[in-house]
Design a protein around this motif. Structure first.
Motif, PDB file in Angstrom:
ATOM      1  N   ALA A  58       0.768  15.918  -9.461  1.00  0.00           N
ATOM      2  CA  ALA A  58       1.222  16.769  -8.364  1.00  0.00           C
ATOM      3  C   ALA A  58       0.880  18.224  -8.650  1.00  0.00           C
ATOM      4  N   ILE A  59       1.059  18.619  -9.903  1.00  0.00           N
ATOM      5  CA  ILE A  59       0.768  20.009 -10.269  1.00  0.00           C
ATOM      6  C   ILE A  59      -0.743  20.269 -10.152  1.00  0.00           C
ATOM      7  N   ILE A  60      -1.543  19.331 -10.671  1.00  0.00           N
ATOM      8  CA  ILE A  60      -3.007  19.505 -10.630  1.00  0.00           C
ATOM      9  C   ILE A  60      -3.492  19.559  -9.177  1.00  0.00           C
ATOM     10  N   SER A  61      -3.011  18.608  -8.340  1.00  0.00           N
ATOM     11  CA  SER A  61      -3.538  18.513  -6.969  1.00  0.00           C
ATOM     12  C   SER A  61      -2.911  19.536  -6.034  1.00  0.00           C
ATOM     13  N   GLY A  62      -1.779  20.077  -6.402  1.00  0.00           N
ATOM     14  CA  GLY A  62      -1.114  21.053  -5.540  1.00  0.00           C
ATOM     15  C   GLY A  62      -0.243  20.397  -4.481  1.00  0.00           C
ATOM     16  N   ILE A  63      -0.170  19.039  -4.503  1.00  0.00           N
ATOM     17  CA  ILE A  63       0.688  18.354  -3.540  1.00  0.00           C
ATOM     18  C   ILE A  63       2.093  18.284  -4.157  1.00  0.00           C
ATOM     19  N   GLY A  64       3.080  18.668  -3.358  1.00  0.00           N
ATOM     20  CA  GLY A  64       4.466  18.845  -3.810  1.00  0.00           C
ATOM     21  C   GLY A  64       4.995  17.825  -4.798  1.00  0.00           C
ATOM     22  N   ARG A  65       5.050  16.568  -4.372  1.00  0.00           N
ATOM     23  CA  ARG A  65       5.706  15.583  -5.234  1.00  0.00           C
ATOM     24  C   ARG A  65       4.709  14.556  -5.763  1.00  0.00           C
ATOM     25  N   GLY A  66       4.984  14.072  -6.947  1.00  0.00           N
ATOM     26  CA  GLY A  66       4.084  13.124  -7.612  1.00  0.00           C
ATOM     27  C   GLY A  66       3.825  11.876  -6.801  1.00  0.00           C
ATOM     28  N   LEU A  67       4.880  11.302  -6.241  1.00  0.00           N
ATOM     29  CA  LEU A  67       4.687  10.049  -5.486  1.00  0.00           C
ATOM     30  C   LEU A  67       3.858  10.261  -4.230  1.00  0.00           C
ATOM     31  N   ASP A  68       3.964  11.478  -3.651  1.00  0.00           N
ATOM     32  CA  ASP A  68       3.141  11.776  -2.465  1.00  0.00           C
ATOM     33  C   ASP A  68       1.655  11.699  -2.816  1.00  0.00           C
ATOM     34  N   VAL A  69       1.319  12.206  -4.011  1.00  0.00           N
ATOM     35  CA  VAL A  69      -0.090  12.161  -4.449  1.00  0.00           C
ATOM     36  C   VAL A  69      -0.563  10.711  -4.475  1.00  0.00           C
ATOM     37  N   ILE A  70       0.284   9.853  -5.063  1.00  0.00           N
ATOM     38  CA  ILE A  70      -0.091   8.438  -5.171  1.00  0.00           C
ATOM     39  C   ILE A  70      -0.266   7.822  -3.782  1.00  0.00           C
ATOM     40  N   LEU A  71       0.681   8.155  -2.884  1.00  0.00           N
ATOM     41  CA  LEU A  71       0.591   7.585  -1.526  1.00  0.00           C
ATOM     42  C   LEU A  71      -0.681   8.033  -0.817  1.00  0.00           C
ATOM     43  N   ILE A  72      -0.997   9.324  -0.946  1.00  0.00           N
ATOM     44  CA  ILE A  72      -2.197   9.849  -0.279  1.00  0.00           C
ATOM     45  C   ILE A  72      -3.445   9.185  -0.853  1.00  0.00           C
ATOM     46  N   ILE A  73      -3.491   9.081  -2.185  1.00  0.00           N
ATOM     47  CA  ILE A  73      -4.656   8.431  -2.823  1.00  0.00           C
ATOM     48  C   ILE A  73      -4.758   6.976  -2.344  1.00  0.00           C
ATOM     49  N   SER A  74      -3.583   6.302  -2.253  1.00  0.00           N
ATOM     50  CA  SER A  74      -3.604   4.898  -1.817  1.00  0.00           C
ATOM     51  C   SER A  74      -4.150   4.766  -0.409  1.00  0.00           C
ATOM     52  N   ILE A  75      -3.709   5.662   0.483  1.00  0.00           N
ATOM     53  CA  ILE A  75      -4.180   5.576   1.882  1.00  0.00           C
ATOM     54  C   ILE A  75      -5.688   5.794   1.940  1.00  0.00           C
ATOM     55  N   ILE A  76      -6.169   6.811   1.200  1.00  0.00           N
ATOM     56  CA  ILE A  76      -7.621   7.067   1.184  1.00  0.00           C
ATOM     57  C   ILE A  76      -8.350   5.833   0.640  1.00  0.00           C
ATOM     58  N   GLY A  77      -7.773   5.250  -0.440  1.00  0.00           N
ATOM     59  CA  GLY A  77      -8.370   4.045  -1.038  1.00  0.00           C
ATOM     60  C   GLY A  77      -8.431   2.907  -0.032  1.00  0.00           C
ATOM     61  N   CYS A  78      -7.344   2.738   0.748  1.00  0.00           N
ATOM     62  CA  CYS A  78      -7.316   1.665   1.752  1.00  0.00           C
ATOM     63  C   CYS A  78      -8.409   1.871   2.794  1.00  0.00           C
ATOM     64  N   TYR A  79      -8.559   3.118   3.260  1.00  0.00           N
ATOM     65  CA  TYR A  79      -9.593   3.389   4.259  1.00  0.00           C
ATOM     66  C   TYR A  79     -10.983   3.106   3.702  1.00  0.00           C
ATOM     67  N   TYR A  80     -11.169   3.474   2.451  1.00  0.00           N
ATOM     68  CA  TYR A  80     -12.466   3.227   1.825  1.00  0.00           C
ATOM     69  C   TYR A  80     -12.746   1.715   1.792  1.00  0.00           C
ATOM     70  N   LEU A  81     -11.698   0.966   1.401  1.00  0.00           N
ATOM     71  CA  LEU A  81     -11.877  -0.491   1.325  1.00  0.00           C
ATOM     72  C   LEU A  81     -12.150  -1.095   2.697  1.00  0.00           C
ATOM     73  N   LEU A  82     -11.425  -0.580   3.714  1.00  0.00           N
ATOM     74  CA  LEU A  82     -11.663  -1.071   5.079  1.00  0.00           C
ATOM     75  C   LEU A  82     -13.117  -0.840   5.482  1.00  0.00           C
ATOM     76  N   PHE A  83     -13.606   0.341   5.142  1.00  0.00           N
ATOM     77  CA  PHE A  83     -14.987   0.689   5.468  1.00  0.00           C
ATOM     78  C   PHE A  83     -15.958  -0.277   4.775  1.00  0.00           C
ATOM     79  N   ARG A  84     -15.659  -0.527   3.470  1.00  0.00           N
ATOM     80  CA  ARG A  84     -16.511  -1.461   2.719  1.00  0.00           C
ATOM     81  C   ARG A  84     -16.492  -2.847   3.365  1.00  0.00           C
ATOM     82  N   MET A  85     -15.280  -3.295   3.732  1.00  0.00           N
ATOM     83  CA  MET A  85     -15.149  -4.630   4.317  1.00  0.00           C
ATOM     84  C   MET A  85     -15.866  -4.712   5.659  1.00  0.00           C
TER      85      MET A  85
END
Lengths: 124, 240
Positions: A58-85
């Motif tokens: 969270a500190i490195i990315s500048g996004i407030g809370r740690g879990l938010d970073v994970i959620l955002i990364i997960s959503i981006i990852g899901c979109y990437y996978l959808l695109f691949r599929m």
């Protein structure tokens, strides 16, 4: 003391990791995808055990809370996978087209009759 | 009357040079009449049954057994769409080396006599590709609106404005049919053909044709849903 979501995270991560290994052993997953998915599930398990580790992200990315970073990364990852599929499905569609057309052209060329065609009727 | 006699003379002289590709998917209601009309003009037919689940293929087979010299049949074992059918049809047609390859809808919306109008510029060497343009004024509003939108989209993605990009009634000479490279499986193939004509520097002519509108033919072809699908596909192709 661990919270319920941590137990769920560990369980999901471990089951998915075992599932990934099994798919690889069955030859249904390439080595690259094994490495990628194993990495994802190991990270899920580690974050579930040490959720406070996300704070540094969270500190490195500048996004407030740690879990938010994970959620955002997960959503981006899901979109990437959808695109691949989506692309994979498109490729498979093209291959089916090619196959169906080749069969039609081969049979048309050799003038096969409808009696042989009975065996290959669609949707039976 | 004069036109009829001119076209009769034309067909007497050139019907053997013209091969009509008929892509058909579940056209049991119309296919027999459409084929019989074309057979009357003594044209060569090449039917691609696109995995029909009704009796289309049986009817085509029956007619083909009666006229084996005039009809060739190709069958997709699965339904793959208009684009795939046209690709199969054109590839098979090229092997037969006719002077003109005509694509003709099997839903009964085209007038067989119009084959004269689309084939003549090819036979006379004035064009490589001819599109039979429908009169949008005669179309129901939604259909004509959809077709105008498709013309605009085709212009936007392929850079060329034609009067009827979605018409299924076209004629190609052998050079054009061999040069045009198609990839679309569905209705997007019509826009792709327009793009290819210009990409390959082929001479295009558009000639007016008569369209027979029935409830049946109106239910077929490009509708708004298919239009949106074509648009999605075109956008995706840009990013490919």
């Amino acid at each position: 003391m661990m919270f319920l979501y941590q137990y769920i995270g560990i369980l999901v991560g471990l089951v998915a990791f075992i599932f990934t290994l099994m798919r690889f052993r069955e030859g249904k997953l390439s080595l690259g995808m094994l490495v990628l998915w194993s990495g994802v599930w190991i990270i899920v398990v580690l974050i579930s055990i040490y959720p406070e580790a996300t704070s540094s992200l969270a500190i490195i990315s500048g996004i407030g809370r740690g879990l938010d970073v994970i959620l955002i990364i997960s959503i981006i990852g899901c979109y990437y996978l959808l695109f691949r599929m989506y692309n994979m499905i498109e490729n498979i569609e093209e291959e089916i087209d090619q196959l169906v057309r080749e069969i039609a052209l081969e049979r048309g060329k050799s003038g096969e009759s409808s009696s042989q065609d009975e065996d290959s009727k669609p949707y039976n | 009357m004069k036109k009829n006699s001119t076209s009769e003379l034309f067909f007497n002289k050139h019907s053997k040079d013209i091969l009509v590709v008929l892509p058909a998917f579940n056209e049991v209601k119309t296919i027999e009449k459409v084929m019989n009309d074309l057979l009357t003009l003594d044209l060569q037919l090449l039917v691609v049954d696109d995995g029909s689940v009704d009796d289309t293929y049986k009817i085509v087979e029956k007619l083909s057994k009666r006229n084996p010299e005039q009809i060739s049949v190709y069958k997709h074992i699965l339904n793959r769409g208009l684009g795939a059918s046209l690709r199969t049809g054109i590839k098979a047609a090229l092997l037969k080396k006719p002077r003109v390859i005509v694509t003709f809808d099997a839903d009964g919306q085209h007038h067989s006599q119009d084959i004269y109008s689309v084939s003549r510029p090819i036979i006379e060497g004035q064009a490589d590709v001819v599109i039979g343009k429908r009169d949008f004024k005669e179309m129901p509003f939604l259909k004509s609106f959809g077709n105008r939108i498709m013309n605009t989209i085709t212009f936007f993605f392929y850079g060329h404005l034609v009067e009827d990009s979605q018409s299924g009634f076209r004629a190609f000479n052998l050079k054009a049919a061999a040069l045009i490279k198609l990839h679309a499986s569905g209705y997007g193939v019509s826009s792709e053909i327009v793009g290819e004509v210009f990409r390959q520097d082929l001479i295009l002519e558009e000639v007016p044709i008569t369209t027979i509108y029935t409830d049946y033919s109106l239910s077929k072809g490009t509708n708004s849903r298919i239009g949106l699908k074509i648009l999605a596909k075109l956008i995706r192709d840009v990013f490919k």
